[in-house]
Design an enzyme around this catalytic site. Sequence first.
Site, PDB file in Angstrom:
ATOM      1  N   HIS A  47       0.803  -1.223   0.000  1.00 38.14           N
ATOM      2  CA  HIS A  47       0.000   0.000   0.000  1.00 38.14           C
ATOM      3  C   HIS A  47       0.834   1.269   0.000  1.00 38.14           C
ATOM      4  CE1 HIS A  47      -3.934  -1.948   0.883  1.00 38.14           C
ATOM      5  NE2 HIS A  47      -3.150  -2.872   1.408  1.00 38.14           N
ATOM      6  N   LYS A  69      -7.298  14.336   4.704  1.00 41.02           N
ATOM      7  CA  LYS A  69      -6.445  13.150   4.602  1.00 41.02           C
ATOM      8  C   LYS A  69      -5.425  13.219   5.724  1.00 41.02           C
ATOM      9  CE  LYS A  69      -5.398  14.494   0.377  1.00 41.02           C
ATOM     10  NZ  LYS A  69      -5.620  13.328  -0.413  1.00 41.02           N
ATOM     11  N   ARG A  70      -4.702  12.153   5.947  1.00 39.22           N
ATOM     12  CA  ARG A  70      -3.657  12.190   6.957  1.00 39.22           C
ATOM     13  C   ARG A  70      -2.610  13.241   6.586  1.00 39.22           C
ATOM     14  NH1 ARG A  70      -2.793   8.929  10.586  1.00 39.22           N
ATOM     15  NH2 ARG A  70      -0.546   8.876  10.296  1.00 39.22           N
ATOM     16  N   LYS A  93       1.998  14.394   0.864  1.00 36.81           N
ATOM     17  CA  LYS A  93       0.648  14.771   0.423  1.00 36.81           C
ATOM     18  C   LYS A  93       0.555  16.281   0.170  1.00 36.81           C
ATOM     19  CE  LYS A  93      -1.534  10.916   2.964  1.00 36.81           C
ATOM     20  NZ  LYS A  93      -2.340  10.116   2.024  1.00 36.81           N
ATOM     21  N   THR A 122      -8.021   6.955  -1.748  1.00 34.12           N
ATOM     22  CA  THR A 122      -9.405   6.501  -1.862  1.00 34.12           C
ATOM     23  C   THR A 122     -10.334   7.673  -1.549  1.00 34.12           C
ATOM     24  OG1 THR A 122      -9.129   5.641   0.379  1.00 34.12           O
ATOM     25  CG2 THR A 122      -9.098   4.043  -1.412  1.00 34.12           C
ATOM     26  N   LYS A 159     -13.939   8.973  -3.234  1.00 32.21           N
ATOM     27  CA  LYS A 159     -15.168   9.326  -2.499  1.00 32.21           C
ATOM     28  C   LYS A 159     -15.643  10.723  -2.897  1.00 32.21           C
ATOM     29  CE  LYS A 159     -13.324   6.473   1.089  1.00 32.21           C
ATOM     30  NZ  LYS A 159     -12.357   6.462   2.209  1.00 32.21           N
TER      31      LYS A 159
HETATM   32  C1  NBG Z   1      -2.485   3.901   2.081  1.00 29.29           C
HETATM   33  C2  NBG Z   1      -1.920   4.682   0.912  1.00 29.29           C
HETATM   34  C3  NBG Z   1      -3.053   5.163   0.027  1.00 29.29           C
HETATM   35  C4  NBG Z   1      -3.927   3.981  -0.356  1.00 29.29           C
HETATM   36  C5  NBG Z   1      -4.364   3.214   0.872  1.00 29.29           C
HETATM   37  C6  NBG Z   1      -5.175   1.984   0.554  1.00 29.29           C
HETATM   38  C7  NBG Z   1      -1.569   3.315   4.217  1.00 29.29           C
HETATM   39  C8  NBG Z   1      -0.395   2.745   4.951  1.00 29.29           C
HETATM   40  N1  NBG Z   1      -1.436   3.386   2.904  1.00 29.29           N
HETATM   41  O1  NBG Z   1      -2.544   5.780  -1.111  1.00 29.29           O
HETATM   42  O2  NBG Z   1      -1.168   5.780   1.387  1.00 29.29           O
HETATM   43  O3  NBG Z   1      -5.055   4.412  -1.051  1.00 29.29           O
HETATM   44  O4  NBG Z   1      -3.236   2.801   1.605  1.00 29.29           O
HETATM   45  O5  NBG Z   1      -4.516   1.158  -0.355  1.00 29.29           O
HETATM   46  O6  NBG Z   1      -2.581   3.681   4.814  1.00 29.29           O
END
Ligand code: NBG
Length: 830
Positions: free
Chosen positions: A370, A562-563, A568, A670, A674
């Site tokens: 991920h 987002k985080r 980012k 994701t 959304k």
């Molecule tokens: C995150 C990525 C995103 C991705 C999501 C789901 C973690 C560790 N990774 O880009 O940063 O959409 O995973 O795949 O949360």
Amino acid sequence: MVDVTAAAPPLPAGSALADLARDVLRNLASVQGVTPERATARDGYQAVVRAVRDRLAQRYARTAAAHDAANPRVVYYLSAEYLLGRQLPQNLLYTGTGDQLAPVLAGLGLSPEQLTDLDAEPGLGNGGLGRLAACLMDALATLDIPALGYGIRYDFGIFRQDFAGGAQVEHPDDWAYDGSPWEFATPELAQEVGFHGWTEPVAGAGDGATARRRWVPGETVRGQASHLLVPGYGTQTVNLVRLWRARAAPGSFDLGPFGAGRYADAAAGIVAAENISRVLYPDDSTEAGRELRLKQYYFLVSCSLRDIVARFRRHNTDWDALPDKVVIQLNDTHPVLAICELMRLLVDRYGLDWHHAWTITRRTFAYTCHTLLPEGLETWPVDLVQRLLPRHMEIIYGINHYFLQEVADRYPGDVDKLRQLSLIQEEPQRRVRMAHLAVVGSDAVNGVARLHSDLLARTTLRGFADLWPARFGNVTNGITPRRFLRLANPRLAELVSDLLGGDGWLTDLDRLAQLADLAGDEAVRRRWREVKHRNKVDLAESLVRTTGVAVDPDALCDVMIKRFHEYKRQLLKVLHVVTLANRIRAGHGGAVVPRTVVFAGKAAPGYWAAKQIIWLINAVAATVNRDPDLSRYLAVAFPPDYNVTRAELIIPAADLSEQISLAGKEASGTGNMKLALNGALTIGTLDGANIEIAQRVGADNFFQFGLDAPGAQAVRDGGYAPWLHYERDPELREAIDALRRGDFTGGDRTGVAPVLDAVLGRDEYLALADYRAYVDCQDAVERAWRDPERWTAMSIRNTAGCGYFSADRTVRDYCRDIWRATPVPVPTGG
Ligand code: NBG
């Protein structure tokens, strides 16, 4: 007695409403022990949850029976994170009881909103990975695929975020303090998990690297299971998320010290055991923290693997059938020790020969990566693994031994290759590379968006893709339209159903494509705008309550949720906000469209740079919102404690979605899906799934800017000098100078200096290189916004283009390419 159905028309006996009313009344009496007259909101909540849960439990019982009879291939999803969101609204919808709730509650003097407020969100995850796990579980059940998700039942999930003087403060998230009524305890599934100790030979087993051995753990804890039910939409299937909680063995409380007044000593054993599942991602900046985190991962893996094996053996005797009945999906590197654990069980406990066990193991696992950030690919010090899990370290050496032989056969004499691919990193410290173990021990490896999967195979895991190209593939992420459109945005859902002649789109999201033709219809556009406007009014009300910031629902609603991470590039957004403010202050306010910028997200507690950016945003927000000249055109709101529930409030109101990561860094995203699904237009780089979104919604309906992944690489390779951009671009210079002077931080220059020094000195994520393209693209956004008819048509085309991003499609892709799992329909109850 209160007539709980008084607000409803006369009820036919056995109607859904009468049934729900009966069950709620019964639960008030038998579960809560109160009469309806005395029932509090919490009593009502408990009684309703129980009524809904009972309906799901009946479906689950039928699901389990159907799965037992079919003995199908089951998808086991191993994830350290699940961000399930509130359960009540979803489960009401999925059981078809949602419409009856209001009349039933009216009889008790209660409202559905009161109950929803009591429904705590289990924050058992951090971000995208955890929410993806929840979306995939939803889609698996909806598609009738037998599946079970395994996770950890953390006492404290992701921290609750608060601000003090603009800085992030973390509070423990005691999510189950008042109970967790959706959860089913299953003490009969408890497992014993060992740590530490030593290994010894088994008589007659030989003593080679791969011989059967006995592990004598020095410490044992108990894993106690509970589960949450995961219903499918429009189907009878209910799957499970099974969560493990660490407990000391019964009788561990030590009465001796307690009697002597040493109360802490009396409970020491219990505390130590329970610490394993105490918090999500314990701080690993200390040795103790690192050990605790590895313990957590092994705890999850060990409990789950033994549960999986027990489930397999209920219906099967032939070990060779394991890969036909079981597929274990590893999410990121956290649960990768599962590969060693299965080997240990097969070799040491069940006596299979090493090579036989390996053939079975490798065919049973699949691995999803991920991230592309190096820190996302975990490695563990060999001496830690050795100390905590001595048998697993031996198994890792055994796997590595045969793997390196294979590499040597393929690349004779190439010592570098061996060093690059080995499961063990030698320099500067000996560490186990979990991603390498994952690839070697899996049948399939995938990234989560096209670009990400390509980069994985071409860069990060290149050597492995050369060895086994067929093992590598892509499955682009998806989201559940049930939660993120139907539940989060009921107004738009209703409009869409009206336009498409029904709600079939909820399980066949490609039908949204038909909306594209309606983008040309003025009446449709008007209704579309009305929905968005009402959602923005709701958000504005909530923002005033939570942040004190009054925002204009007619302004462009620009969201970055987002985080917090430097890649980012929330900082790039800050630079844009300051640029707009500077333009207004220079007297060009009339040329700026009124805009509300909404930030939300958390930074990891130990991530100083990200927390500094949070502080900066709050300072900029305070400056802008307080200045009457600026606040005529601009508002900045940063509601604290972003979570699934808050996302569901912000997303439906968004006009513009900020997806501005440096190209090549965001695996997929994701949130981007959304927001687009809810009709927000994206301003984004060519990163992660943004690329696929732009393709699907059409380049004309997407604001793309900035370097692409190869371009970013080229800038890096060409000796990047961020300050050159500062020197050459007057607007950028003015933004940075204003920040440095303290103009946007109430005169404070010390907090902002390190942020600016980092971006001017090194600018690891090329924010300054993309600044001009970004600001120009924002100007294009403003031009489009000034034409509401054009904007609305673009918005409709965004929703229309999002069919592909349904988690149902994602699960179908996994089933076809990796899981080879097929639906097992569950009969309706008699
Ligand atoms: C995150 C990525 C995103 C991705 C999501 C789901 C973690 C560790 N990774 O880009 O940063 O959409 O995973 O795949 O949360």
